[in-house]
Scaffold this active site. Sequence first.
Site, short mmCIF file in Angstrom:
data_model
loop_
_atom_site.label_atom_id
_atom_site.label_comp_id
_atom_site.label_asym_id
_atom_site.label_seq_id
_atom_site.Cartn_x
_atom_site.Cartn_y
_atom_site.Cartn_z
N ASP A 1 0.83 -1.44 0.14
CA ASP A 1 0.01 0.21 -0.15
C ASP A 1 1.10 1.45 -0.45
OD1 ASP A 1 -2.41 1.62 1.40
OD2 ASP A 1 -1.83 1.70 2.01
N ASP B 1 -0.19 4.92 0.54
CA ASP B 1 -1.16 5.95 1.90
C ASP B 1 -0.56 5.23 3.00
OD1 ASP B 1 -1.11 8.63 0.36
OD2 ASP B 1 -2.69 7.16 -0.55
N GLY C 1 -7.96 4.40 2.87
CA GLY C 1 -7.55 3.23 2.25
C GLY C 1 -8.38 3.53 1.03
N ARG D 1 -11.76 7.91 -2.94
CA ARG D 1 -11.88 9.57 -3.02
C ARG D 1 -13.43 9.40 -3.35
NH1 ARG D 1 -9.61 12.14 -8.15
NH2 ARG D 1 -7.65 11.23 -7.34
N SER E 1 -4.89 5.09 -4.63
CA SER E 1 -4.77 6.22 -5.26
C SER E 1 -4.45 6.27 -6.46
CB SER E 1 -3.49 6.72 -3.67
OG SER E 1 -3.67 8.01 -4.78
N ASN F 1 -3.17 8.93 -7.34
CA ASN F 1 -2.82 9.53 -7.61
C ASN F 1 -0.56 8.80 -7.01
OD1 ASN F 1 -3.17 12.29 -7.94
ND2 ASN F 1 -4.68 12.02 -6.01
N ASP G 1 -1.73 -0.06 6.07
CA ASP G 1 -2.49 0.89 7.29
C ASP G 1 -3.21 0.96 7.72
OD1 ASP G 1 -3.14 2.68 5.44
OD2 ASP G 1 -2.43 4.21 6.78
#
Length: 220
Positions: free
Chosen positions: A12, A14, A49, A52, A121, A123, A175
Amino acid sequence: MTFADIQGFAIDLDGVIADTAKFHGQAWRQVADKVGTEWTEELADSLRGVSRMDSLELILKAGGHENDYTQEEKEKLAEEKNDNYLELVKTLTPNDILPGMKKFLDEAKAKGYHLALASASKNGPTILKYLQLGDYFEGRVDPAKLKKGKPDPEIYLQAAEIMNLDPVHVAGIEDAQSGVESINRAGEISIGIGKNLKDADVKFNDTSELTLDALAKKLG
Ligand code: B16
Ligand code: MG
């Protein structure tokens, strides 16, 4: 499952490779203020996680505003959040890679483990570029192509496919509770970093504790 089963890591981004969760939080908080939802630590945590648009739905729901916006207005709010977020992450440099993660990735690569990115993400590539980790992964799941986000297993199953591995030979690192559930449902070994991850097969308090040796000790 044992340490010897692991042939690749699905990782992962972020909250595992960089602490971008704080920037997601800051950017979403502006949206929460705008729509009139009270910002709490629990709400911030529940967005980890989560994609958006699903994050926006959770924020609207938390304030009882789920029926107050049209689809078009929601897309505008999500776009505003992303613009805020992209402005905040511009400051990221390789110094923002979470403690021990560069070493972990280097060691895993040197020892011949496969590495794939399993971030929700869109991004991801931008963030990896700022962190100068663009070349570290043999592939990344494209979240735009997923039918369902975490906690659905799809993203971790696709990461296994990218590495050409059976899921039983993959360990996922997360996380977020939604991510740990996604790994578990994919039939992979789940490594949880941080608090409130009761379902993870192996847990570490933070990334500085994550090494191949420590993992071998915990998994046996
Ligand atoms: P974006 P991860 C997740 O990334 C974040 O934890 C979550 O907060 C964010 O909403 C989601 O990505 C989508 O991100 O808006 O940049 O496409 O933890 O799966 O690496
Ligand atoms: Mg995460």
